[in-house]
Write an enzyme that holds these catalytic residues in place. Structure first.
Site, mmCIF file in Angstrom:
data_model
loop_
_atom_site.group_PDB
_atom_site.id
_atom_site.type_symbol
_atom_site.label_atom_id
_atom_site.label_comp_id
_atom_site.label_asym_id
_atom_site.label_seq_id
_atom_site.Cartn_x
_atom_site.Cartn_y
_atom_site.Cartn_z
ATOM 1 C CB THR A 4 -107.261 -26.765 11.679
ATOM 2 O OG1 THR A 4 -108.085 -26.085 10.726
ATOM 3 C CG2 THR A 4 -108.068 -27.779 12.451
ATOM 4 C CE1 TYR A 62 -100.489 -8.827 6.080
ATOM 5 C CE2 TYR A 62 -101.993 -10.636 6.547
ATOM 6 C CZ TYR A 62 -100.802 -10.167 6.018
ATOM 7 O OH TYR A 62 -99.924 -11.046 5.425
#
Length: 319
Positions: free
Chosen positions: A216, A151
């Site tokens: 995060t 990807y």
């Protein structure tokens, strides 16, 4: 060119039966355009388009972008590619082919038609970034042989092709780097963190976090993202991108899980599993370019977007 008169455009959206593609098609139709949706339904779902059945300005074509396509349109949005690790790692060779061969075929079509073409790139081109937040001039930190490479590197190669077609053939290109996006019509089993957490919470199951949950992400609601797409496509020809489109407000994965539990009223507990290979520790866009060149920034706060997303999945589960 396929200009239909009265300012109406005929727009091709590849991957149009997917999460982002179906929302983009809704907006394009709302603007009065005709839309040709092309999707091979590998990860797309025609149910995302059910509400468009009978719309005379909408057409669906089942087709794989790895094969040439001969149609007449005024604009192309190239969104075709599985976008979640579960789906793109299922057939990694096909994932790379979709990004690379698909880009070549759509760029060839745009060259023949002399029309602008939009590429849905990804924040994954930055890999596990050593620069935070990520700016468009950062070249990234990507493992070229890892399980996510099909990807990451496929999308990086697609960007290369877009800019080479622009330089070599004068093609008008628009490249958006998409950061984490969520909202209604997300695939319920695509393994993405928002859909995973919402479904687990609604079912009262333990919520699975990888690592310590302190990595995060920045979550952009789908309506905001699509607005960014449309503004980029409508921008002057010299605005090629790549431009980051995402929400610059950063949350830890644990904070997201706790917000989902709060909003669903779930009794789910948090469980922790080892971090997958090459999973980025930080992901946050710098959107200065989007603000300056597109007058764009996200408007929907996480709590509001989650409320709409939870309502969608609640209805899906109860159906």
């Amino acid at each position: 060119m396929a200009r239909t008169g009265y300012g109406r455009k005929r727009v091709l959206v590849t991957g149009g039966a997917g999460f982002l593609g179906s929302h983009l098609i809704d907006r394009l139709l709302d603007q009065g355009n005709e839309v040709l949706c092309v999707d091979n339904l590998f990860t797309g779902d025609k149910r995302n388009l059910d509400h468009l059945v009978g719309n005379p300005r909408f057409e669906f074509m089942r087709h794989d972008v790895c094969l040439p396509l001969f149609v007449e349109v005024d604009e192309i949005y190239n969104l075709a590619c599985p976008a979640s690790p579960i789906h793109y790692q299922h057939d990694p060779v096909q994932t790379t082919k979709t990004s690379v061969h698909g880009a070549i075929n759509m760029l060839g079509l745009a060259k023949r038609l002399k029309c602008p073409i939009f590429q849905a790139s990804t924040s994954e081109v930055y890999g596990d970034p050593s620069v935070h937040p990520q700016t468009e001039d950062y070249w990234g930190n990507v493992n070229p042989i890892g399980i996510r490479s099909c990807y990451d590197e496929g999308k990086r190669c697609a960007e290369t092709l877009f800019f080479d077609y622009h330089r070599q053939h004068g093609l008008e290109i628009k490249v958006a780097r998409i950061f984490n996006t969520y909202g209604p019509r997300m695939h319920p089993s695509d393994g993405r963190v928002v859909s995973n957490f919402v479904i687990q919470a609604l079912k009262g199951e333990d919520i699975t976090l990888f690592g310590d949950g302190q990595q995060t992400r920045s979550f952009c609601y789908v309506d905001d993202l699509i607005e960014g797409f449309l503004r980029l496509m409508a921008s002057p020809a010299d605005v090629t991108g790549p431009i980051n489109i995402g929400n610059p407000v950063e949350f830890t994965i644990r904070e997201l899980a706790e917000e989902v539990i709060k909003q669903t009223g779930s009794t789910s507990k948090l469980t922790f599993l080892p971090l997958p290979q090459d999973d980025p520790k930080q992901r946050q866009p710098n959107i200065d370019q989007a603000r300056a060149k597109l007058d764009w920034e996200p408007r929907v706060p996480l709590a509001e977007g989650l409320d709409r997303t939870i309502a969608y999945f609640r209805e899906l589960i109860e159906a």
